[in-house]
Motif scaffolding. Structure first.
Motif, PDB file in Angstrom:
ATOM      1  N   TRP A  96       0.812  -1.208   0.000  1.00 26.68           N
ATOM      2  CA  TRP A  96       0.000   0.000   0.000  1.00 26.68           C
ATOM      3  C   TRP A  96       0.849   1.263   0.000  1.00 26.68           C
ATOM      4  CZ3 TRP A  96      -1.091   3.974   3.514  1.00 26.68           C
ATOM      5  CH2 TRP A  96      -2.262   4.696   3.265  1.00 26.68           C
ATOM      6  N   ARG A  97       1.816   1.367   0.906  1.00 27.26           N
ATOM      7  CA  ARG A  97       2.652   2.569   0.993  1.00 27.26           C
ATOM      8  C   ARG A  97       3.499   2.744  -0.275  1.00 27.26           C
ATOM      9  NH1 ARG A  97       2.974   5.180   5.946  1.00 27.26           N
ATOM     10  NH2 ARG A  97       4.984   6.067   5.385  1.00 27.26           N
ATOM     11  N   ASN A  98       4.072   1.660  -0.779  1.00 30.09           N
ATOM     12  CA  ASN A  98       4.874   1.749  -2.006  1.00 30.09           C
ATOM     13  C   ASN A  98       4.027   2.231  -3.190  1.00 30.09           C
ATOM     14  OD1 ASN A  98       7.172   0.868  -0.709  1.00 30.09           O
ATOM     15  ND2 ASN A  98       6.985  -1.231  -1.415  1.00 30.09           N
ATOM     16  N   LEU A  99       2.809   1.712  -3.283  1.00 24.60           N
ATOM     17  CA  LEU A  99       1.926   2.129  -4.377  1.00 24.60           C
ATOM     18  C   LEU A  99       1.547   3.605  -4.244  1.00 24.60           C
ATOM     19  CD1 LEU A  99      -0.316  -1.043  -4.683  1.00 24.60           C
ATOM     20  CD2 LEU A  99       1.354  -0.210  -6.360  1.00 24.60           C
ATOM     21  N   HIS A 100       1.289   4.057  -3.024  1.00 19.53           N
ATOM     22  CA  HIS A 100       0.991   5.474  -2.818  1.00 19.53           C
ATOM     23  C   HIS A 100       2.192   6.339  -3.190  1.00 19.53           C
ATOM     24  CE1 HIS A 100      -2.993   6.310  -1.221  1.00 19.53           C
ATOM     25  NE2 HIS A 100      -2.967   5.112  -0.691  1.00 19.53           N
ATOM     26  N   ALA A 101       3.383   5.898  -2.849  1.00 21.89           N
ATOM     27  CA  ALA A 101       4.586   6.659  -3.189  1.00 21.89           C
ATOM     28  C   ALA A 101       4.759   6.740  -4.703  1.00 21.89           C
ATOM     29  CB  ALA A 101       5.815   6.024  -2.542  1.00 21.89           C
ATOM     30  N   LEU A 102       4.533   5.630  -5.408  1.00 19.95           N
ATOM     31  CA  LEU A 102       4.642   5.644  -6.874  1.00 19.95           C
ATOM     32  C   LEU A 102       3.543   6.477  -7.507  1.00 19.95           C
ATOM     33  CD1 LEU A 102       5.610   1.989  -7.785  1.00 19.95           C
ATOM     34  CD2 LEU A 102       7.007   4.052  -7.976  1.00 19.95           C
TER      35      LEU A 102
END
Length: 162
Positions: A96-102
């Motif tokens: 979730w956090r990685n996708l939000h960052a991307l």
């Protein structure tokens, strides 16, 4: 702040890896895609099978490894998308956090209410995610695909934790 800085560096690394994969000498060749597709299909089948939940501990590592390949089109791109969706069906929080960052979302390390002590104001401030201007330079294809996966996560039904 340190945690968000680490995430910014991590997502920038994913974008740089994606750009290096596109360069003429490191592009995804037909031979590389013929190797990637069966591996991705195997991972997708494993996560869709009954043993998928027992593989949940590998989702953060494998999923993060697959994120730079989100930009790909065709068979490999479809296989990456299906594999990530199979992983997210088991543990939607793992990436979730990685996708939000991307995607370029700005969000706090603690998305709950907190006191704003910097200005001597003790009233609560609600922190919520929003599109950040500083992340506008992120790769458009990665951002779009990350947004699609975030929408997929929102569409998943609530499930019990294992």
């Amino acid at each position: 702040a340190g945690r968000n800085d680490d995430f910014d560096r991590h997502s920038q690394s994913i974008v740089l890896l994606r750009k290096s994969m596109l360069s003429s000498d490191r592009g995804i060749t037909e031979s590389k895609s013929s190797i990637l597709c069966p591996i991705l299909i195997c991972l997708e089948c494993a996560y869709k099978s009954t043993c998928g939940p027992s593989l949940a501990k590998w989702i953060p590592s494998l999923g993060t490894f697959l994120l730079p390949f989100l930009f790909l089109e065709g068979d490999v791109g479809d296989a990456v998308d299906k594999t990530l969706k199979a992983m997210l069906t088991i543990d939607s929080d793992a990436l979730w956090r990685n996708l939000h960052a991307l995607y370029g979302s700005e969000f706090p390390s603690n998305p709950v209410k907190r006191s704003d002590c910097r200005h001597g104001n003790s009233s609560d401030v609600v922190l919520c995610g929003k599109r950040s201007r500083q992340h506008q330079s992120y790769d458009v294809a990665l951002s779009r695909k990350a947004g699609e996966l975030l929408d997929f996560i929102k569409s998943l039904p609530e499930s019990n934790l294992c």
